[in-house]
Scaffold this motif. Sequence first.
Motif, PDB file in Angstrom:
ATOM      1  N   PRO A 274       0.821  -1.218   0.000  1.00 49.45           N
ATOM      2  CA  PRO A 274       0.000   0.000   0.000  1.00 49.45           C
ATOM      3  C   PRO A 274       0.852   1.265   0.000  1.00 49.45           C
ATOM      4  N   ASP A 275       0.285   2.314  -0.499  1.00 49.38           N
ATOM      5  CA  ASP A 275       0.971   3.595  -0.644  1.00 49.38           C
ATOM      6  C   ASP A 275       0.776   4.426   0.617  1.00 49.38           C
ATOM      7  N   LEU A 276       1.689   4.272   1.566  1.00 45.02           N
ATOM      8  CA  LEU A 276       1.626   5.125   2.751  1.00 45.02           C
ATOM      9  C   LEU A 276       2.405   6.404   2.471  1.00 45.02           C
ATOM     10  N   ASP A 277       1.725   7.522   2.479  1.00 44.91           N
ATOM     11  CA  ASP A 277       2.435   8.796   2.371  1.00 44.91           C
ATOM     12  C   ASP A 277       3.380   8.964   3.549  1.00 44.91           C
ATOM     13  N   ARG A 278       4.462   9.707   3.310  1.00 45.09           N
ATOM     14  CA  ARG A 278       5.294  10.080   4.450  1.00 45.09           C
ATOM     15  C   ARG A 278       4.701  11.329   5.095  1.00 45.09           C
ATOM     16  N   LEU A 279       4.776  11.410   6.394  1.00 43.60           N
ATOM     17  CA  LEU A 279       4.332  12.622   7.081  1.00 43.60           C
ATOM     18  C   LEU A 279       5.149  13.804   6.548  1.00 43.60           C
ATOM     19  N   PRO A 280       4.484  14.902   6.132  1.00 48.33           N
ATOM     20  CA  PRO A 280       5.229  16.019   5.525  1.00 48.33           C
ATOM     21  C   PRO A 280       6.334  16.540   6.440  1.00 48.33           C
ATOM     22  N   TYR A 281       7.408  17.030   5.814  1.00 48.28           N
ATOM     23  CA  TYR A 281       8.593  17.488   6.541  1.00 48.28           C
ATOM     24  C   TYR A 281       8.362  18.819   7.232  1.00 48.28           C
ATOM     25  N   PHE A 282       7.816  19.801   6.519  1.00 54.19           N
ATOM     26  CA  PHE A 282       7.678  21.130   7.124  1.00 54.19           C
ATOM     27  C   PHE A 282       6.498  21.129   8.100  1.00 54.19           C
ATOM     28  N   PRO A 283       6.710  21.695   9.307  1.00 52.31           N
ATOM     29  CA  PRO A 283       5.738  21.509  10.387  1.00 52.31           C
ATOM     30  C   PRO A 283       4.368  22.101  10.077  1.00 52.31           C
ATOM     31  N   GLU A 284       4.328  23.246   9.392  1.00 53.15           N
ATOM     32  CA  GLU A 284       3.024  23.852   9.170  1.00 53.15           C
ATOM     33  C   GLU A 284       2.141  22.946   8.305  1.00 53.15           C
ATOM     34  N   VAL A 285       2.764  22.219   7.387  1.00 55.35           N
ATOM     35  CA  VAL A 285       2.017  21.295   6.521  1.00 55.35           C
ATOM     36  C   VAL A 285       1.584  20.064   7.321  1.00 55.35           C
ATOM     37  N   ALA A 286       2.519  19.525   8.108  1.00 50.70           N
ATOM     38  CA  ALA A 286       2.197  18.333   8.901  1.00 50.70           C
ATOM     39  C   ALA A 286       1.069  18.630   9.888  1.00 50.70           C
ATOM     40  N   ILE A 287       1.129  19.811  10.528  1.00 52.66           N
ATOM     41  CA  ILE A 287       0.101  20.166  11.513  1.00 52.66           C
ATOM     42  C   ILE A 287      -1.267  20.255  10.845  1.00 52.66           C
ATOM     43  N   GLU A 288      -1.285  20.844   9.666  1.00 51.86           N
ATOM     44  CA  GLU A 288      -2.558  20.984   8.949  1.00 51.86           C
ATOM     45  C   GLU A 288      -3.164  19.610   8.652  1.00 51.86           C
ATOM     46  N   VAL A 289      -2.307  18.690   8.274  1.00 50.26           N
ATOM     47  CA  VAL A 289      -2.784  17.336   7.955  1.00 50.26           C
ATOM     48  C   VAL A 289      -3.289  16.627   9.212  1.00 50.26           C
ATOM     49  N   LEU A 290      -2.495  16.663  10.269  1.00 55.27           N
ATOM     50  CA  LEU A 290      -2.869  15.940  11.495  1.00 55.27           C
ATOM     51  C   LEU A 290      -4.100  16.555  12.147  1.00 55.27           C
ATOM     52  N   ASP A 291      -4.271  17.870  11.979  1.00 55.89           N
ATOM     53  CA  ASP A 291      -5.404  18.574  12.605  1.00 55.89           C
ATOM     54  C   ASP A 291      -6.763  18.118  12.061  1.00 55.89           C
ATOM     55  N   GLN A 292      -6.723  17.409  10.947  1.00 59.37           N
ATOM     56  CA  GLN A 292      -7.991  16.947  10.382  1.00 59.37           C
ATOM     57  C   GLN A 292      -8.533  15.719  11.116  1.00 59.37           C
ATOM     58  N   TYR A 293      -7.775  15.235  12.106  1.00 54.28           N
ATOM     59  CA  TYR A 293      -8.171  14.007  12.805  1.00 54.28           C
ATOM     60  C   TYR A 293      -8.305  14.267  14.295  1.00 54.28           C
ATOM     61  N   ASP A 294      -9.141  13.435  14.942  1.00 55.72           N
ATOM     62  CA  ASP A 294      -9.338  13.609  16.382  1.00 55.72           C
ATOM     63  C   ASP A 294      -8.113  13.171  17.173  1.00 55.72           C
ATOM     64  N   LEU A 295      -7.549  12.054  16.753  1.00 56.61           N
ATOM     65  CA  LEU A 295      -6.430  11.499  17.509  1.00 56.61           C
ATOM     66  C   LEU A 295      -5.297  11.096  16.560  1.00 56.61           C
ATOM     67  N   VAL A 296      -4.075  11.163  17.104  1.00 60.44           N
ATOM     68  CA  VAL A 296      -2.888  10.756  16.347  1.00 60.44           C
ATOM     69  C   VAL A 296      -2.331   9.492  17.006  1.00 60.44           C
ATOM     70  N   VAL A 297      -2.306   8.403  16.252  1.00 62.04           N
ATOM     71  CA  VAL A 297      -1.845   7.127  16.804  1.00 62.04           C
ATOM     72  C   VAL A 297      -0.396   6.882  16.395  1.00 62.04           C
ATOM     73  N   CYS A 298       0.450   6.712  17.409  1.00 61.60           N
ATOM     74  CA  CYS A 298       1.872   6.472  17.154  1.00 61.60           C
ATOM     75  C   CYS A 298       2.138   4.976  17.135  1.00 61.60           C
ATOM     76  N   ALA A 299       2.591   4.486  16.004  1.00 64.17           N
ATOM     77  CA  ALA A 299       2.870   3.044  15.865  1.00 64.17           C
ATOM     78  C   ALA A 299       4.346   2.871  15.536  1.00 64.17           C
ATOM     79  N   GLY A 300       5.159   2.839  16.579  1.00 67.93           N
ATOM     80  CA  GLY A 300       6.605   2.679  16.370  1.00 67.93           C
ATOM     81  C   GLY A 300       7.312   3.973  16.060  1.00 67.93           C
ATOM     82  N   VAL A 301       6.749   5.082  16.517  1.00 66.15           N
ATOM     83  CA  VAL A 301       7.428   6.379  16.364  1.00 66.15           C
ATOM     84  C   VAL A 301       7.330   7.140  17.683  1.00 66.15           C
ATOM     85  N   PRO A 302       8.300   8.010  17.964  1.00 63.52           N
ATOM     86  CA  PRO A 302       8.155   8.890  19.135  1.00 63.52           C
ATOM     87  C   PRO A 302       7.083   9.948  18.862  1.00 63.52           C
TER      88      PRO A 302
END
Lengths: 513, 513
Positions: free
Chosen positions: B245-273
């Motif tokens: 499957p095509d898992l996107d990488r979490l975007p590098y620049f924080p403002e982009v990553a925050i925008e993406v993660l903000d669309q969800y209620d919870l962020v699940v960490c699976a083998g990442v800090p």
Amino acid sequence: MNGAELLVRAAAASGVEYCFANPGTTEIPLVAALANEPVLKPVLSMFEGVCTGAADGYGRIAGKPAMTLTHLGPGFANGIANLHNARRAHTPIVNVIGDHASWHLNYDPPLASDIESLAGAVSGWVGTSRSVAGIGEDFQAAVEASYQNGGQVASLVLPMDLQALEAPRGQAYAALRAPKRRFDGDKVEAVARELSAGKRLVFIVGDEGLSEKGLEAAGRLAQVPGVRMFAETFPRLSYRGGGLPDLDRLPYFPEVAIEVLDQYDLVVCAGVPDPISYFGYEGIPSRLAGRERLLDLARVGDDISGALAALANMLHAPEFIPSEIGIELPPAHAPLSPQSIGRLLSAALPDNSIVSVEGGTCGYPFFTASVNAARHRVMTNTGGAIGQGIPAGFGAALAEPGTPVFCLQSDGSAQYTIQTLWSIAREQLPVVILIAANHRYAILQNELRRFGVEEMGAHARNLTELDRPRVDWKALAKGYGVAAESVRTNAELQRALSAAKDSKAPYLIEMEI
Amino acid sequence: MNGAELLVRAAAASGVEYCFANPGTTEIPLVAALANEPVLKPVLSMFEGVCTGAADGYGRIAGKPAMTLTHLGPGFANGIANLHNARRAHTPIVNVIGDHASWHLNYDPPLASDIESLAGAVSGWVGTSRSVAGIGEDFQAAVEASYQNGGQVASLVLPMDLQALEAPRGQAYAALRAPKRRFDGDKVEAVARELSAGKRLVFIVGDEGLSEKGLEAAGRLAQVPGVRMFAETFPRLSYRGGGLPDLDRLPYFPEVAIEVLDQYDLVVCAGVPDPISYFGYEGIPSRLAGRERLLDLARVGDDISGALAALANMLHAPEFIPSEIGIELPPAHAPLSPQSIGRLLSAALPDNSIVSVEGGTCGYPFFTASVNAARHRVMTNTGGAIGQGIPAGFGAALAEPGTPVFCLQSDGSAQYTIQTLWSIAREQLPVVILIAANHRYAILQNELRRFGVEEMGAHARNLTELDRPRVDWKALAKGYGVAAESVRTNAELQRALSAAKDSKAPYLIEMEI
């Protein structure tokens, strides 16, 4: 004006001329500030070991610190090996290490690491800026620290947020310079008393004692009965040739050095620490002379040449008479040998040139021959971290624009900071790089034999030989934009040295030996 | 049998296959011992950053530690940058650092330095051998430590005298292996409950979660309504292509990553800090998601793929259906672009190959294209210390003899450990090095623009451009014995990749972009 601009202004005011840089994201405000400061010249290298080695060479020649700019812990770590050498050379250097924004660091982002521990291992002074208003003073404190203890490495950690914050305009920063060297007349008298009492004295002269004034005084003292003069084995900067007296270097292997020193009643340290074996070998003492036989004339950072001259006067030592200069050239068509290389390079040295020596294969024979060369200065690898010779030559060439610089370099150690070739090409400096290409770690093969390994099996050869494949030095030089040729005979080297000098540009000569 | 032989025997018994070495005088007994040990293969490099980067690449692929052998503090320091990356990658590595004889160290000889502080900055475990009889156990303790905390760097300081001392024969040393990975069923249930409660969840998958099993489970979970799956931005080792499957990488620049993660209620960490911005930027939070929105499914070192599979089963997620593979090639005669390079390399990858990616210019476009490539593994730079890509590819090639390895490498970062070319040539490994030659530090120019510098003046260009002179990559490769060519169009790259693969030998392709 932001914090980065404040720092750059303080650096220029302090007398800092060069910033040897390999910056990253956390140094962006400093990069922007450097772009607008005319006095402080940024010099880019493609590896941090080049920056720190260049700062070492620069500092030895200029007598004042250059600044390095590196990126966080890992970028700084790449510069540690050559800072280790600078620490042993007592070279003033100011490292500025960019760090994450203070408020970001607690989150342990990927590039975070323990910068203070890394910097502490090679620095006499480590500081971290805590407020934007104090950045200029922090930098000046680092410069002042770099002048202490006879010269040392000072490292300032600069968080990215402080670099970017708006700063008060700040006061005018003072020009800073090295403190005046002094010597202790009581120590001079104490040494004179021992001689008058009939003791036989062997001197080991180092640091500023190997300046022209120091060597002339040493040449006078060498004529006093019962006195023998040695130079330290690996001087930071030694004047040589042009009629200066021939001070042997203290032998490298401890059993030989001990035998030499044992012929004298007392060992006089003139700008060197207690004489210690470079490495420890089973059954051979670490101390080359017992403590009870040591006498201090002057310490690193003192006016050593002043102490030597005062002692020579006190003893009514004969005047110094310059020796003749002139080198007998080796047979033109014979293949190169370390001895012939030493003589050919010595004969080729222009007056006032600088030679950066790294590696034993050609270093020792050059030392033997160069006493009869024109007046020149030699820098050696003081700390044993290899990859120092070419960067130090690069920095020296920047410290004295136009002065011809020669790097007499073993091939193995040249590889550690090979990227220096690019920086030398970029700055178009008159640096001639002589590569003694024996395609092996000869020192390790010697040490294996000393350890009792009589036959080098395949694995031992794998770990000590650098052929399979042979490095093509002409191709490497071309890769980095440096003119190059490869020579095998004395005549070829003589011609190549002449061409290299005429070019007044970077030039690499591979010497197949 | 001496201490060095004891260590080498313990290493072989522990399952250590390779010793990446750049030894010096204080490691001579170890060099002699390695010469007589058939299982533990010594691999010489001409710079220590090559040794540690190779050990990182080896460890990621082999799943067990290689040994490095470096010379005192300065030699080890040259390897710190790549050990920093290994630390962030949780790669098991055992460093053996030779030190002066214990009885010599107190005299502060030239090469003495604070090795423990240097090693501590990048190691999860640091030890110093104190008795010859214990050297084998010390080494085995280091190997065991290297398997802890999901994999870490362990460093053993070995004084020269202990290496040389006569040792008792020692017991038979045990074979050591990585502890079994486990996951916590309660955490799986907690995540399942949130989904059942109608929460929208975004997953960030890292570490072993990016194995084939983990990705297949992630592909199932991605089909569950309200779920989005990301891979971590810089994975240590990620399986890709071949229908995964095509898992996107979490975007590098924080403002982009925050925008993406903000669309969800919870962020699940699976083998990442906890997700943190790579760098801190003024006005943008360090945390990409508030702590209260974070949920742990599994930690680094856990059986992450097991946890993902258990969650997929618990949620009755649809079966995983492999996607089609196949790459649309770019126009043959168009000049190269990062996008076309990504597609051409993706199309050229043989099944089961390994790609070591360093540098953003071509890294991101390759990631986009390679999801449709044949099954392969990607290693990325986990810690941001540059100069990692080629050494890691070198180590990976040794971990799996015969497997084709491709290094997709930016030109700036390649220079830090350029000496790796020689080691790859010496071992004649099937490693293809693709140099994206834009002759500048593009990331720094981007960051300068982000910082508000609109026009690059001469100094800013000096600090971010790598031309004047342009590195001649073909010449550099020739210098180190690696076949090379330079390409400018898509057709040329396609043909070069084909020639490189056919050669089954080291091959460098300079891609002018």
